[in-house]
Each structure stands twice: as structure tokens, then as C-alpha cells.
Design a protein around this motif. Structure first.
Motif, PDB file in Angstrom:
ATOM      1  N   VAL A   1       0.861  -1.308   0.044  1.00 12.62           N
ATOM      2  CA  VAL A   1      -0.024   0.069   0.067  1.00 12.62           C
ATOM      3  C   VAL A   1       0.828   1.391  -0.026  1.00 12.62           C
ATOM      4  N   GLY A   2       1.906   1.076   0.808  1.00 12.57           N
ATOM      5  CA  GLY A   2       3.157   2.281   0.716  1.00 12.57           C
ATOM      6  C   GLY A   2       3.181   2.401  -0.541  1.00 12.57           C
ATOM      7  N   LYS A   3       3.864   1.410  -1.483  1.00 15.29           N
ATOM      8  CA  LYS A   3       4.394   1.734  -2.865  1.00 15.29           C
ATOM      9  C   LYS A   3       3.139   2.259  -3.861  1.00 15.29           C
ATOM     10  N   LEU A   4       1.998   1.691  -3.490  1.00  9.82           N
ATOM     11  CA  LEU A   4       0.882   2.324  -4.478  1.00  9.82           C
ATOM     12  C   LEU A   4       0.423   3.796  -4.167  1.00  9.82           C
TER      13      LEU A   4
ATOM     14  N   VAL B   1      -6.708   3.514  -3.864  1.00 10.14           N
ATOM     15  CA  VAL B   1      -5.632   3.382  -2.941  1.00 10.14           C
ATOM     16  C   VAL B   1      -5.995   3.878  -1.435  1.00 10.14           C
ATOM     17  N   SER B   2      -6.696   4.972  -1.543  1.00 11.71           N
ATOM     18  CA  SER B   2      -7.230   5.569  -0.524  1.00 11.71           C
ATOM     19  C   SER B   2      -8.109   4.677   0.311  1.00 11.71           C
ATOM     20  N   VAL B   3      -8.750   3.871  -0.216  1.00 17.74           N
ATOM     21  CA  VAL B   3      -9.674   2.862   0.457  1.00 17.74           C
ATOM     22  C   VAL B   3      -9.030   2.031   1.227  1.00 17.74           C
ATOM     23  N   VAL B   4      -7.892   1.232   0.423  1.00 19.98           N
ATOM     24  CA  VAL B   4      -7.067   0.220   0.846  1.00 19.98           C
ATOM     25  C   VAL B   4      -6.111   0.652   2.186  1.00 19.98           C
TER      26      VAL B   4
END
Length: 260
Positions: free
Chosen positions: A169-172, A186-189
Motif C-alpha cells: 500500500v505504501g508503494k501504491l 489506494v485511499s480505500v485500502v
């Protein structure tokens, strides 16, 4: 502290060391270096931004030159080529420096130029991420997230590898700088970093499958004849299934180009 052996000392009482220069590695060295640089560059007519202290601006004959500081790197952009050359000579008179010509690759972001403008992409970053997760041969998908998803925190959810989830998630999140199409997904996960489940990891894998479709998607910055600031926002009221909170989103254009 003990004085270096090369310094002759007649009396050990009342002797101290006086620091004349800031050394790399000391806590105050970045602050001292930046203070020296800021003072020097302001003498050349540049004005420091009040919002971003590492940003310096100068307008000369209607043309704007921008100078950005990144630790030990300096990025200079502008339309006045003569001003940029004078700035490089001015900096070289005080600091040891070298010009790397036009920016092509910086912090995993690829930069390309054309007559239409400047293009930013993270194609290599995407391909490396897909290779790391073993998703280079994955099945493609057209959307980064499922419509009307029901992601949330449930008592019966099956936990997944928390460290792996947070790293992906950090990389996304960093990839969303140039892939605004995955910003919402990405904000959701990102809301489940503290206790991810297999369903949440499945949503992350769906984003990766979507990235396989457009790894070279680019963000374009063109030159327009205005510097208007425009912002748009929206929200899904009470969209979270667990606590009925709302998720809001926004994006901002400066001079006709998307910046946030």
C-alpha cells in the motif's frame, strides 16, 4: 572531549573546541547548510516561498524561474534560458556543483519532454512492483476497484500478512503521484493498514492487475497562457459500511495542469 593529538596544549584547563564549519552527520548541519544557501540565493534576487521553504522564485522580464532544493540536489526550471545559465554560474562561484542537463529520471519518476509539454510517468516503477509481487503474468482487469465495494472491518475476517500489506500500500501511495486513476482505490485500502484481511489484500491485488493494463500511463504538464487555480471535490456520504463515515476526494489544477 579530548583534543586531537596534533594540537599543542600548554594547559588543559579552560580549553575548548570552537567549531568553524558544519560537518556532515551532525544534527545541525542540514539547517546550517540551508541557511547559508538561502542567504546566498536571495542576494541574486530570488524570493523564498512562505508555503514551501525549499522553493525559490524569481520573475525576470515577465519570465519565471523556479529553484527547488532536495537535500543535496538543486532542480532549476524556467523559460528564461539566459537567467538559468547565469544562476548556474552564480552558484558555481560559491558551491561545488555540476549540471546534469535536462531532468530525465528522479525519485523513480521518468521525465520526458516534447512540443506538447512535459510528461511524468513511473513505468519502470510499475514493472518492478509487478515483478516483485509475481503479477507480471496476471489476468488483466479494467478498473482499479470493485464498484459499490463492501470493504470494512469485520469480526469474522481472515487476517493477512500485515507487513506485506503495508509495504504494498505504501508503494501504491507513491505511485498515485502520476497515476491519479488509482488514487481513490489506494485511499480505500489505506484505511485498513492496522488490521488488514484477505479481502483487503485482494483489493490491493486488483489494483496491481489494473496497473498491468497501463504501466506507462503518463501525467502531462502543458504550458498555457494563464495561472488560474481550480479545485474540484466530491464525497460519498456515509460510504463506509462499518462506521458510516464519508470519504471525500479532491483534485487541484494550477495553470490548467493537475497538481494534487
Amino acid at each position: 572531549m579530548d583534543l586531537p593529538p596534533s594540537i599543542p596544549v600548554t594547559s588543559k584547563e579552560g580549553v575548548v573546541c570552537k567549531q568553524r564549519k558544519s560537518l556532515y552527520g551532525l544534527k545541525q548541519s542540514p539547517r546550517a547548510w540551508f541557511e547559508r544557501f538561502a542567504t546566498f540565493i536571495k542576494k541574486f534576487g530570488y524570493v523564498q516561498s512562505n508555503s514551501y521553504h525549499t522553493l525559490f522564485l524569481k520573475r525576470h522580464k515577465g519570465k519565471l524561474t523556479t529553484l527547488i532544493i532536495y537535500v543535496d540536489d538543486i532542480i532549476v526550471t524556467g523559460d528564461d534560458q539566459a537567467e538559468m545559465q547565469n544562476l548556474q554560474k552564480y552558484l558555481a562561484s560559491e558551491f561545488k556543483m555540476k549540471s546534469l542537463s535536462d531532468l530525465k529520471y528522479f525519485l523513480e519518476i521518468e521525465v520526458a519532454r516534447s512540443n506538447h509539454g512535459i510528461f511524468l510517468s513511473q513505468r519502470k516503477y510499475v514493472l518492478d512492483l509487478l515483478a516483485e509481487t509475481g503479477m507480471l503474468d496476471c489476468r488483466l482487469i479494467d478498473t482499479p476497484s470493485e464498484q459499490n465495494h463492501k470493504l470494512g472491518l469485520y469480526l469474522d475476517q481472515v487476517p493477512t500478512n500485515k507487513e506485506c500489506y503495508q509495504r504494498l500500500v505504501g508503494k501504491l501511495n507513491y505511485l498515485a503521484h502520476t497515476h491519479s486513476d488509482i488514487a481513490y482505490a489506494v485511499s480505500v485500502v489505506s484505511q485498513f493498514m492496522h488490521f488488514p484481511s484477505e479481502d483487503h489484500m485482494g483489493a490491493v491485488m486488483r489494483i496491481l492487475r489494473y496497473l498491468k493494463v497501463t504501466p506507462g500511463k503518463r501525467l502531462m504538464f502543458s504550458k498555457y497562457d494563464h495561472t488560474n487555480v481550480e479545485g474540484y471535490t466530491d464525497a460519498d456520504w456515509a460510504g463506509l459500511v462499518t462506521d458510516r463515515r464519508s470519504t471525500s476526494g479532491y483534485f487541484t489544477f494550477v495553470g490548467g495542469n493537475l497538481v494534487t
